[in-house]
Design a protein around this motif. Structure first.
Motif, PDB file in Angstrom:
ATOM      1  N   LEU A 189       0.844  -1.187   0.000  1.00  0.00           N
ATOM      2  CA  LEU A 189       0.000   0.000   0.000  1.00  0.00           C
ATOM      3  C   LEU A 189       0.885   1.244   0.000  1.00  0.00           C
ATOM      4  CD1 LEU A 189      -2.858  -1.002   2.457  1.00  0.00           C
ATOM      5  CD2 LEU A 189      -3.085  -0.523   0.022  1.00  0.00           C
ATOM      6  N   LEU A 190       0.478   2.237  -0.773  1.00  0.00           N
ATOM      7  CA  LEU A 190       1.174   3.514  -0.875  1.00  0.00           C
ATOM      8  C   LEU A 190       0.233   4.593  -0.349  1.00  0.00           C
ATOM      9  CD1 LEU A 190       1.957   1.593  -3.381  1.00  0.00           C
ATOM     10  CD2 LEU A 190       2.700   3.678  -4.495  1.00  0.00           C
ATOM     11  N   ALA A 191       0.759   5.504   0.446  1.00  0.00           N
ATOM     12  CA  ALA A 191      -0.076   6.590   0.958  1.00  0.00           C
ATOM     13  C   ALA A 191       0.741   7.876   1.025  1.00  0.00           C
ATOM     14  CB  ALA A 191      -0.630   6.244   2.335  1.00  0.00           C
ATOM     15  N   SER A 192       0.092   8.979   0.686  1.00  0.00           N
ATOM     16  CA  SER A 192       0.740  10.287   0.736  1.00  0.00           C
ATOM     17  C   SER A 192      -0.335  11.365   0.626  1.00  0.00           C
ATOM     18  CB  SER A 192       1.752  10.436  -0.408  1.00  0.00           C
ATOM     19  OG  SER A 192       2.384  11.697  -0.366  1.00  0.00           O
ATOM     20  N   ASP A 193       0.003  12.558   1.070  1.00  0.00           N
ATOM     21  CA  ASP A 193      -0.866  13.701   0.812  1.00  0.00           C
ATOM     22  C   ASP A 193      -0.502  14.375  -0.495  1.00  0.00           C
ATOM     23  OD1 ASP A 193      -2.648  13.497   2.873  1.00  0.00           O
ATOM     24  OD2 ASP A 193      -1.548  14.811   4.223  1.00  0.00           O
ATOM     25  N   ALA A 194       0.597  13.961  -1.108  1.00  0.00           N
ATOM     26  CA  ALA A 194       0.991  14.435  -2.436  1.00  0.00           C
ATOM     27  C   ALA A 194       0.615  13.374  -3.467  1.00  0.00           C
ATOM     28  CB  ALA A 194       2.495  14.696  -2.477  1.00  0.00           C
ATOM     29  N   PRO A 195       0.409  13.741  -4.717  1.00  0.00           N
ATOM     30  CA  PRO A 195       0.101  12.740  -5.746  1.00  0.00           C
ATOM     31  C   PRO A 195       1.159  11.635  -5.778  1.00  0.00           C
ATOM     32  CG  PRO A 195      -0.257  14.947  -6.593  1.00  0.00           C
ATOM     33  CD  PRO A 195       0.379  15.120  -5.249  1.00  0.00           C
ATOM     34  N   LEU A 196       0.700  10.413  -5.955  1.00  0.00           N
ATOM     35  CA  LEU A 196       1.594   9.252  -5.946  1.00  0.00           C
ATOM     36  C   LEU A 196       2.239   9.047  -7.313  1.00  0.00           C
ATOM     37  CD1 LEU A 196      -0.762   6.906  -3.923  1.00  0.00           C
ATOM     38  CD2 LEU A 196       1.409   7.855  -3.098  1.00  0.00           C
ATOM     39  N   PRO A 197       3.434   8.442  -7.362  1.00  0.00           N
ATOM     40  CA  PRO A 197       4.138   8.236  -8.640  1.00  0.00           C
ATOM     41  C   PRO A 197       3.583   7.031  -9.392  1.00  0.00           C
ATOM     42  CG  PRO A 197       5.463   7.368  -6.846  1.00  0.00           C
ATOM     43  CD  PRO A 197       4.244   7.991  -6.208  1.00  0.00           C
ATOM     44  N   GLY A 224       7.764  -5.407 -15.745  1.00  0.00           N
ATOM     45  CA  GLY A 224       9.029  -6.056 -16.044  1.00  0.00           C
ATOM     46  C   GLY A 224       9.584  -6.874 -14.899  1.00  0.00           C
ATOM     47  N   ASP A 225       8.888  -6.915 -13.778  1.00  0.00           N
ATOM     48  CA  ASP A 225       9.369  -7.671 -12.627  1.00  0.00           C
ATOM     49  C   ASP A 225       9.227  -9.171 -12.874  1.00  0.00           C
ATOM     50  OD1 ASP A 225      10.187  -7.280  -9.640  1.00  0.00           O
ATOM     51  OD2 ASP A 225       8.654  -8.841  -9.590  1.00  0.00           O
ATOM     52  N   ALA A 226      10.023  -9.953 -12.124  1.00  0.00           N
ATOM     53  CA  ALA A 226       9.926 -11.410 -12.230  1.00  0.00           C
ATOM     54  C   ALA A 226       8.519 -11.899 -11.886  1.00  0.00           C
ATOM     55  CB  ALA A 226      10.952 -12.057 -11.310  1.00  0.00           C
ATOM     56  N   LEU A 227       7.836 -11.207 -10.971  1.00  0.00           N
ATOM     57  CA  LEU A 227       6.413 -11.449 -10.706  1.00  0.00           C
ATOM     58  C   LEU A 227       5.693 -10.149 -11.037  1.00  0.00           C
ATOM     59  CD1 LEU A 227       4.175 -13.299  -9.688  1.00  0.00           C
ATOM     60  CD2 LEU A 227       4.588 -12.413  -7.375  1.00  0.00           C
ATOM     61  N   PRO A 228       5.202 -10.004 -12.264  1.00  0.00           N
ATOM     62  CA  PRO A 228       4.584  -8.745 -12.679  1.00  0.00           C
ATOM     63  C   PRO A 228       3.452  -8.327 -11.744  1.00  0.00           C
ATOM     64  CG  PRO A 228       4.942 -10.169 -14.569  1.00  0.00           C
ATOM     65  CD  PRO A 228       5.213 -11.002 -13.345  1.00  0.00           C
ATOM     66  N   ALA A 229       3.362  -7.046 -11.509  1.00  0.00           N
ATOM     67  CA  ALA A 229       2.361  -6.522 -10.588  1.00  0.00           C
ATOM     68  C   ALA A 229       1.498  -5.477 -11.274  1.00  0.00           C
ATOM     69  CB  ALA A 229       3.042  -5.916  -9.358  1.00  0.00           C
ATOM     70  N   SER A 230       0.318  -5.296 -10.701  1.00  0.00           N
ATOM     71  CA  SER A 230      -0.611  -4.275 -11.173  1.00  0.00           C
ATOM     72  C   SER A 230      -0.790  -3.213 -10.093  1.00  0.00           C
ATOM     73  CB  SER A 230      -1.968  -4.902 -11.493  1.00  0.00           C
ATOM     74  OG  SER A 230      -1.868  -5.846 -12.529  1.00  0.00           O
ATOM     75  N   VAL A 231      -1.365  -2.083 -10.499  1.00  0.00           N
ATOM     76  CA  VAL A 231      -1.593  -0.967  -9.573  1.00  0.00           C
ATOM     77  C   VAL A 231      -3.078  -0.653  -9.527  1.00  0.00           C
ATOM     78  CG1 VAL A 231      -1.078   1.438  -9.044  1.00  0.00           C
ATOM     79  CG2 VAL A 231       0.673   0.003 -10.098  1.00  0.00           C
ATOM     80  N   TRP A 232      -3.589  -0.492  -8.334  1.00  0.00           N
ATOM     81  CA  TRP A 232      -4.898   0.129  -8.138  1.00  0.00           C
ATOM     82  C   TRP A 232      -4.651   1.544  -7.640  1.00  0.00           C
ATOM     83  CZ3 TRP A 232      -8.235  -3.967  -5.043  1.00  0.00           C
ATOM     84  CH2 TRP A 232      -8.707  -4.938  -5.946  1.00  0.00           C
ATOM     85  N   ASP A 233      -5.030   2.543  -8.429  1.00  0.00           N
ATOM     86  CA  ASP A 233      -4.890   3.910  -7.958  1.00  0.00           C
ATOM     87  C   ASP A 233      -5.996   4.217  -6.946  1.00  0.00           C
ATOM     88  OD1 ASP A 233      -7.197   4.371  -9.444  1.00  0.00           O
ATOM     89  OD2 ASP A 233      -6.143   5.393 -11.073  1.00  0.00           O
ATOM     90  N   THR A 234      -6.047   5.451  -6.489  1.00  0.00           N
ATOM     91  CA  THR A 234      -7.007   5.795  -5.438  1.00  0.00           C
ATOM     92  C   THR A 234      -8.440   5.526  -5.872  1.00  0.00           C
ATOM     93  OG1 THR A 234      -5.488   7.501  -4.615  1.00  0.00           O
ATOM     94  CG2 THR A 234      -7.785   7.643  -3.902  1.00  0.00           C
ATOM     95  N   ALA A 235      -8.782   5.851  -7.121  1.00  0.00           N
ATOM     96  CA  ALA A 235     -10.151   5.637  -7.594  1.00  0.00           C
ATOM     97  C   ALA A 235     -10.490   4.152  -7.648  1.00  0.00           C
ATOM     98  CB  ALA A 235     -10.320   6.273  -8.979  1.00  0.00           C
ATOM     99  N   GLU A 236      -9.558   3.335  -8.165  1.00  0.00           N
ATOM    100  CA  GLU A 236      -9.814   1.887  -8.231  1.00  0.00           C
ATOM    101  C   GLU A 236      -9.899   1.283  -6.835  1.00  0.00           C
ATOM    102  OE1 GLU A 236      -7.688   0.224 -12.170  1.00  0.00           O
ATOM    103  OE2 GLU A 236      -6.398   1.469 -10.892  1.00  0.00           O
ATOM    104  N   LEU A 237      -9.051   1.741  -5.935  1.00  0.00           N
ATOM    105  CA  LEU A 237      -9.091   1.257  -4.577  1.00  0.00           C
ATOM    106  C   LEU A 237     -10.414   1.636  -3.901  1.00  0.00           C
ATOM    107  CD1 LEU A 237      -7.222  -0.320  -2.673  1.00  0.00           C
ATOM    108  CD2 LEU A 237      -6.365   1.863  -1.830  1.00  0.00           C
ATOM    109  N   ASP A 238     -10.887   2.842  -4.165  1.00  0.00           N
ATOM    110  CA  ASP A 238     -12.177   3.251  -3.593  1.00  0.00           C
ATOM    111  C   ASP A 238     -13.323   2.399  -4.116  1.00  0.00           C
ATOM    112  OD1 ASP A 238     -11.042   5.164  -2.006  1.00  0.00           O
ATOM    113  OD2 ASP A 238     -11.587   6.865  -3.286  1.00  0.00           O
ATOM    114  N   ARG A 239     -13.256   2.021  -5.402  1.00  0.00           N
ATOM    115  CA  ARG A 239     -14.300   1.142  -5.944  1.00  0.00           C
ATOM    116  C   ARG A 239     -14.271  -0.214  -5.229  1.00  0.00           C
ATOM    117  NH1 ARG A 239     -13.090   3.790 -10.895  1.00  0.00           N
ATOM    118  NH2 ARG A 239     -11.506   2.249 -11.477  1.00  0.00           N
ATOM    119  N   PHE A 240     -13.080  -0.731  -4.963  1.00  0.00           N
ATOM    120  CA  PHE A 240     -12.961  -1.978  -4.225  1.00  0.00           C
ATOM    121  C   PHE A 240     -13.524  -1.829  -2.814  1.00  0.00           C
ATOM    122  CE2 PHE A 240     -10.155  -4.057  -1.010  1.00  0.00           C
ATOM    123  CZ  PHE A 240     -10.580  -5.359  -1.182  1.00  0.00           C
TER     124      PHE A 240
END
Length: 274
Positions: free
Chosen positions: A237-245, A256-272
């Motif tokens: 989990l990533l958290a900040s009061d500034a926009p996340l990278p 490109g990681d050996a175990l590829p990962a996905s990102v849920w941004d704030t909007a997607e996380l809120d939907r979850f």
């Protein structure tokens, strides 16, 4: 399960030269066991109370074997693409794999690692060639007690990676605790959390809700199967009061990681969360 190797008993001292050696030692909270990486003679897996907690490659600090640490490193690289004099706080230390990586990527960073087990901090410094103070300080203490004692606005990066067995202590998962992290972070600071979870994603939901009540921006990184509730594993989990990278650069690093990962941004996380 791998075959358990014979090694030192837990009442023997570490090697005289201070370097790592296969075996098991008593610590303040239980035991620590070292196993040599069969694919790299200078790399070691560290088991704390029987649970794999760290992997250390003595010659290559940039090598991170645990996928969630590589995901954290990708976020840090995207947030600070050039070496910076970061002020980093690690809540939970283990064998300091992430602290060694940050020192490799940001040689002028000032880091503090808070680790509950004082004996473990002594052994880790003897074994793994850690940077010395003021570049890296090891502080024995309870992360739940230490964080509220720290001065506000004094850290650029906080990494929480604390486990008792396979669970983060409940006191370190509350909105009140995350508010302490926000208080200690400087403007634009970044808070990274390692969350262990099962397919029901109960821990992810609870921690994300707590973080959303404190921080303006929250996101999640994990492999797609974990995010979809198909297996157990780790979520960062990533958290900040500034926009996340969360731009295209991070996506490329994660895919490109050996175990590829996905990102849920704030909007997607809120939907979850809904």
């Amino acid at each position: 399960m791998g075959r358990k190797r014979a090694g030192r008993s837990n009442d023997e001292a570490p090697p005289a030269d201070g370097g790592p050696s296969e075996g098991e030692w008593q610590t303040d909270t239980g035991t620590v066991r070292l196993e040599r990486d069969p694919y790299s003679p200078d790399a070691w897996t560290v088991y704390v109370n029987g649970v794999p907690s760290s992997h250390v490659d003595l010659e290559h600090p940039q090598r991170l074997d645990f996928e969630y640490m590589r995901w954290m490193a990708a976020v840090v690289q995207e947030r600070w693409p050039k070496p910076a004099r970061l002020r980093a706080l690690h809540l939970g230390g283990g064998a300091c794999s992430m602290a060694r990586w940050i020192h490799w990527a940001h040689p002028d960073a000032r880091q503090v690692v808070v680790e509950l087990d004082a004996k473990l901090t002594v052994l880790v410094r003897e074994w793994f060639r850690l940077p010395t103070a003021p570049l890296l300080r090891l502080r024995a203490g309870d992360a739940g007690v230490v964080l509220p004692e720290l001065t506000e606005h004094t850290r650029d990066l906080i990494i929480r990676d604390v486990f008792a067995g396979d669970t983060t202590p409940a006191a370190l998962t509350t909105a009140e605790y995350h508010a302490q992290a926000k208080r200690v972070l400087d403007e634009g600071g970044l808070y990274l959390l390692n969350v262990g979870d099962r397919p029901d994603r109960r821990n992810l939901r609870a921690e994300a809700l707590a973080l959303r009540s404190v921080f303006a921006h929250v996101a999640a990184v994990a492999d797609p199967a974990m995010l979809k509730g198909r297996r157990r594993g780790n979520v960062v989990l990533l958290a900040s009061d500034a926009p996340l990278p969360l731009g295209a650069g991070l996506t490329r690093r994660l895919l490109g990681d050996a175990l590829p990962a996905s990102v849920w941004d704030t909007a997607e996380l809120d939907r979850f969360l809904r």
